[in-house]
Write a protein that holds these residues in place. Structure first.
Motif, PDB file in Angstrom:
ATOM      1  N   ASP A 257       0.804  -1.246   0.036  1.00 55.55           N
ATOM      2  CA  ASP A 257      -0.073   0.133  -0.146  1.00 55.55           C
ATOM      3  C   ASP A 257       0.920   1.292   0.079  1.00 55.55           C
ATOM      4  OD1 ASP A 257      -1.710   1.948   0.339  1.00 55.55           O
ATOM      5  OD2 ASP A 257      -2.975   0.870   2.270  1.00 55.55           O
ATOM      6  N   PRO A 258       0.857   2.232  -1.028  1.00 53.67           N
ATOM      7  CA  PRO A 258       1.795   3.190  -1.072  1.00 53.67           C
ATOM      8  C   PRO A 258       1.512   4.163   0.279  1.00 53.67           C
ATOM      9  CG  PRO A 258       0.321   2.967  -3.039  1.00 53.67           C
ATOM     10  CD  PRO A 258      -0.118   2.125  -2.345  1.00 53.67           C
ATOM     11  N   ASN A 259       0.376   4.142   0.888  1.00 52.04           N
ATOM     12  CA  ASN A 259       0.145   5.065   1.944  1.00 52.04           C
ATOM     13  C   ASN A 259       0.558   4.238   3.243  1.00 52.04           C
ATOM     14  OD1 ASN A 259      -1.249   7.022   0.657  1.00 52.04           O
ATOM     15  ND2 ASN A 259      -3.249   5.662   0.891  1.00 52.04           N
ATOM     16  N   LYS A 260       1.130   2.991   3.275  1.00 54.09           N
ATOM     17  CA  LYS A 260       1.770   2.516   4.397  1.00 54.09           C
ATOM     18  C   LYS A 260       3.007   2.216   4.112  1.00 54.09           C
ATOM     19  CE  LYS A 260      -1.980   1.027   7.171  1.00 54.09           C
ATOM     20  NZ  LYS A 260      -3.069  -0.231   7.439  1.00 54.09           N
ATOM     21  N   TYR A 261       3.543   0.747   3.872  1.00 53.62           N
ATOM     22  CA  TYR A 261       4.753   0.414   3.991  1.00 53.62           C
ATOM     23  C   TYR A 261       5.670  -0.242   2.707  1.00 53.62           C
ATOM     24  CZ  TYR A 261       2.926  -0.032   8.645  1.00 53.62           C
ATOM     25  OH  TYR A 261       2.329   0.136   9.674  1.00 53.62           O
ATOM     26  N   VAL A 262       4.890   0.597   1.848  1.00 51.93           N
ATOM     27  CA  VAL A 262       5.678   0.000   0.470  1.00 51.93           C
ATOM     28  C   VAL A 262       7.077   0.483   0.299  1.00 51.93           C
ATOM     29  CG1 VAL A 262       4.948   1.816  -1.143  1.00 51.93           C
ATOM     30  CG2 VAL A 262       5.062  -0.402  -2.183  1.00 51.93           C
ATOM     31  N   ILE A 263       7.533   1.801   0.673  1.00 53.27           N
ATOM     32  CA  ILE A 263       8.901   2.074   0.527  1.00 53.27           C
ATOM     33  C   ILE A 263       9.827   1.243   1.562  1.00 53.27           C
ATOM     34  CG2 ILE A 263      10.185   4.178   0.945  1.00 53.27           C
ATOM     35  CD1 ILE A 263       8.146   5.857  -0.089  1.00 53.27           C
ATOM     36  N   PRO A 264       9.647   0.973   2.794  1.00 55.27           N
ATOM     37  CA  PRO A 264      10.466   0.074   3.573  1.00 55.27           C
ATOM     38  C   PRO A 264      10.707  -1.198   2.616  1.00 55.27           C
ATOM     39  CG  PRO A 264       8.851   1.041   4.884  1.00 55.27           C
ATOM     40  CD  PRO A 264       8.364   1.469   3.466  1.00 55.27           C
ATOM     41  N   PHE A 265       9.297  -1.691   2.316  1.00 59.31           N
ATOM     42  CA  PHE A 265       9.577  -3.216   1.613  1.00 59.31           C
ATOM     43  C   PHE A 265      10.222  -2.984   0.554  1.00 59.31           C
ATOM     44  CE2 PHE A 265       7.239  -5.884  -1.465  1.00 59.31           C
ATOM     45  CZ  PHE A 265       7.418  -7.127  -0.711  1.00 59.31           C
ATOM     46  N   GLU A 266      10.115  -2.191  -0.587  1.00 58.14           N
ATOM     47  CA  GLU A 266      11.164  -1.984  -1.688  1.00 58.14           C
ATOM     48  C   GLU A 266      12.540  -1.754  -1.082  1.00 58.14           C
ATOM     49  OE1 GLU A 266      10.192  -2.733  -4.540  1.00 58.14           O
ATOM     50  OE2 GLU A 266       8.177  -2.849  -4.067  1.00 58.14           O
ATOM     51  N   VAL A 267      12.779  -1.019  -0.321  1.00 56.87           N
ATOM     52  CA  VAL A 267      14.192  -0.915   0.237  1.00 56.87           C
ATOM     53  C   VAL A 267      14.697  -2.177   0.785  1.00 56.87           C
ATOM     54  CG1 VAL A 267      15.506   0.277   2.091  1.00 56.87           C
ATOM     55  CG2 VAL A 267      13.891   1.638   0.885  1.00 56.87           C
ATOM     56  N   ALA A 268      13.669  -3.002   1.519  1.00 60.22           N
ATOM     57  CA  ALA A 268      14.343  -4.155   2.021  1.00 60.22           C
ATOM     58  C   ALA A 268      14.637  -5.173   0.709  1.00 60.22           C
ATOM     59  CB  ALA A 268      13.483  -4.924   2.783  1.00 60.22           C
ATOM     60  N   SER A 269      13.764  -5.026  -0.292  1.00 56.59           N
ATOM     61  CA  SER A 269      14.304  -5.775  -1.319  1.00 56.59           C
ATOM     62  C   SER A 269      15.689  -5.511  -2.170  1.00 56.59           C
ATOM     63  CB  SER A 269      13.168  -5.977  -2.335  1.00 56.59           C
ATOM     64  OG  SER A 269      13.026  -4.735  -2.848  1.00 56.59           O
ATOM     65  N   VAL A 270      15.922  -4.030  -1.982  1.00 54.39           N
ATOM     66  CA  VAL A 270      17.025  -3.538  -2.551  1.00 54.39           C
ATOM     67  C   VAL A 270      18.180  -3.824  -1.829  1.00 54.39           C
ATOM     68  CG1 VAL A 270      18.523  -1.752  -3.113  1.00 54.39           C
ATOM     69  CG2 VAL A 270      16.142  -1.757  -3.868  1.00 54.39           C
ATOM     70  N   LEU A 271      18.045  -4.077  -0.216  1.00 53.83           N
ATOM     71  CA  LEU A 271      18.966  -4.469   0.636  1.00 53.83           C
ATOM     72  C   LEU A 271      19.413  -5.893   0.475  1.00 53.83           C
ATOM     73  CD1 LEU A 271      20.651  -3.707   3.160  1.00 53.83           C
ATOM     74  CD2 LEU A 271      18.867  -4.781   4.651  1.00 53.83           C
ATOM     75  N   LEU A 272      18.328  -6.942  -0.009  1.00 51.75           N
ATOM     76  CA  LEU A 272      18.599  -8.055   0.034  1.00 51.75           C
ATOM     77  C   LEU A 272      19.377  -8.260  -1.092  1.00 51.75           C
ATOM     78  CD1 LEU A 272      15.332  -9.842   0.998  1.00 51.75           C
ATOM     79  CD2 LEU A 272      17.537 -10.025   2.132  1.00 51.75           C
ATOM     80  N   MET A 273      19.136  -7.703  -2.453  1.00 51.21           N
ATOM     81  CA  MET A 273      19.711  -7.652  -3.478  1.00 51.21           C
ATOM     82  C   MET A 273      21.400  -7.291  -3.325  1.00 51.21           C
ATOM     83  SD  MET A 273      18.902  -8.670  -6.526  1.00 51.21           S
ATOM     84  CE  MET A 273      20.185  -8.706  -8.006  1.00 51.21           C
ATOM     85  N   VAL A 274      21.534  -6.351  -2.690  1.00 48.30           N
ATOM     86  CA  VAL A 274      22.957  -5.545  -2.379  1.00 48.30           C
ATOM     87  C   VAL A 274      23.616  -6.788  -1.409  1.00 48.30           C
ATOM     88  CG1 VAL A 274      24.143  -3.940  -1.481  1.00 48.30           C
ATOM     89  CG2 VAL A 274      22.132  -3.381  -2.495  1.00 48.30           C
ATOM     90  N   ALA A 275      22.930  -7.405  -0.796  1.00 49.51           N
ATOM     91  CA  ALA A 275      23.702  -8.364   0.378  1.00 49.51           C
ATOM     92  C   ALA A 275      24.042  -9.632  -0.634  1.00 49.51           C
ATOM     93  CB  ALA A 275      22.840  -8.692   1.431  1.00 49.51           C
ATOM     94  N   LEU A 276      23.152  -9.958  -1.500  1.00 47.54           N
ATOM     95  CA  LEU A 276      23.506 -11.095  -2.288  1.00 47.54           C
ATOM     96  C   LEU A 276      24.791 -10.969  -3.092  1.00 47.54           C
ATOM     97  CD1 LEU A 276      22.058 -13.930  -3.477  1.00 47.54           C
ATOM     98  CD2 LEU A 276      21.229 -12.398  -5.281  1.00 47.54           C
ATOM     99  N   ILE A 277      24.595  -9.764  -3.892  1.00 50.55           N
ATOM    100  CA  ILE A 277      25.958  -9.281  -4.743  1.00 50.55           C
ATOM    101  C   ILE A 277      27.051  -9.203  -3.933  1.00 50.55           C
ATOM    102  CG2 ILE A 277      27.032  -7.910  -6.290  1.00 50.55           C
ATOM    103  CD1 ILE A 277      24.090  -7.199  -7.064  1.00 50.55           C
ATOM    104  N   GLY A 278      26.904  -8.485  -2.770  1.00 48.80           N
ATOM    105  CA  GLY A 278      28.088  -8.284  -2.019  1.00 48.80           C
ATOM    106  C   GLY A 278      28.746  -9.459  -1.408  1.00 48.80           C
ATOM    107  N   SER A 279      27.783 -10.431  -0.875  1.00 50.56           N
ATOM    108  CA  SER A 279      28.481 -11.557  -0.438  1.00 50.56           C
ATOM    109  C   SER A 279      29.070 -12.459  -1.460  1.00 50.56           C
ATOM    110  CB  SER A 279      27.429 -12.298   0.397  1.00 50.56           C
ATOM    111  OG  SER A 279      26.204 -12.452  -0.316  1.00 50.56           O
TER     112      SER A 279
END
Lengths: 102, 169
Positions: free
Chosen positions: B136-158
């Motif tokens: 929901d754009p009025n709720k937690y979509v930005i933390p959700f997307e940031v978390a997915s970017v973080l997981l991607m970065v962690a994957l490539i970084g590790s």
């Protein structure tokens, strides 16, 4: 009915066990296990507070999901670092990984 | 004592005993397996808190992924420790005192605070509400997307960190 204080005491005990592992274990993998225990204690706290305040407001669980994602990223990067250090220095003992010690 | 209270004490004690073995047992493979037991106990605690999705994620993510990753890391770095020599630092007693003190002070704070009681009624379909609020754009979509970017970065970084360097070959 289970009082909220029981959940909080349980989470505090779990956190302190993890803290002990982080401070007292020599092996870096064991230190990472302690960090996982501490993160789990925090998540138990978040979910307990969500349940006992207003279950219709889902923010506590959403926060816990984000903490899960961060914990997964932390475990992956931490274990990759340990394997990389082991490959170069032939050790995983935290006391011997001191090349950045001032 | 109601049935749910007895169940909570059983699960909490099992989790804490397993966690104690994680931090004290000498063999690291055994420690990783006790960590799995402890995480399963925490999943049961989530079920008692009516957080079914959290219990599922706990089993799938922690027991299924992170614990297996830790077992792999223990096996890949096994030769150094060989389960001989002390497994804890010389100042372990200081760590123990610090942990006990922290637990005591936190418990005092917890037991002298007045907490809200369990709200009446059913929690409803939390999985549905959680799933909707995460996109929901009025709720937690930005933390959700940031978390997915973080997981991607962690994957490539590790992958980048764990790759063998060229001069070491």
């Amino acid at each position: 009915m289970i009082p909220l204080a029981w959940y909080l005491t349980f989470a505090a005990a779990l956190f302190c066990l993890g803290l002990y592992a982080v401070l007292a274990r020599k092996n870096s993998v064991a230190i990472l296990m302690g960090i996982e225990l501490m993160l789990n204690a925090v998540i138990v706290n978040l979910v307990a507070f969500w349940r006992y305040n207003e279950p219709a407001n889902i923010s506590g669980q959403a926060f816990a999901i984000i903490v899960f994602a961060v914990a997964a990223a932390e475990a992956a990067v931490g274990l990759a670092l340990i394997i990389s250090i082991y490959r170069r220095r032939e050790t995983v003992i935290a006391e011997e990984i001191d090349m950045m010690k001032w | 004592m109601t049935v749910s209270q007895i169940l909570f004490i059983l699960f909490a004690l099992a989790t804490l005993v397993a966690a104690y073995l994680v931090v004290t047992v000498r063999n690291l493979i055994h420690a990783a397996l006790w960590l799995v037991a402890s995480l399963l106990g925490i999943a049961a605690i989530f079920v008692m808190l009516d957080a079914s999705f959290m219990a599922t994620v706990e089993v799938v993510l922690y027991v299924g992924a992170i614990a297996i990753l830790i077992v792999f890391a223990v096996m890949l770095t096994r030769r150094v420790m060989e389960d001989v020599g002390p497994q804890r630092t010389n100042n372990w007693w200081f760590a123990a005192i610090l942990s006990v003190l922290f637990f005591a002070s936190t418990s005092i704070l917890i037991w002298f605070t007045k907490w809200p009681n369990l709200p009446e009624g059913d929690v409803g379909d939390t999985v549905l509400i959680l799933g909707k609020s995460l996109v929901d754009p009025n709720k937690y979509v930005i933390p959700f997307e940031v978390a997915s970017v973080l997981l991607m970065v962690a994957l490539i970084g590790s992958i980048a960190v764990a790759l063998p360097s060229k001069q070491s070959e």
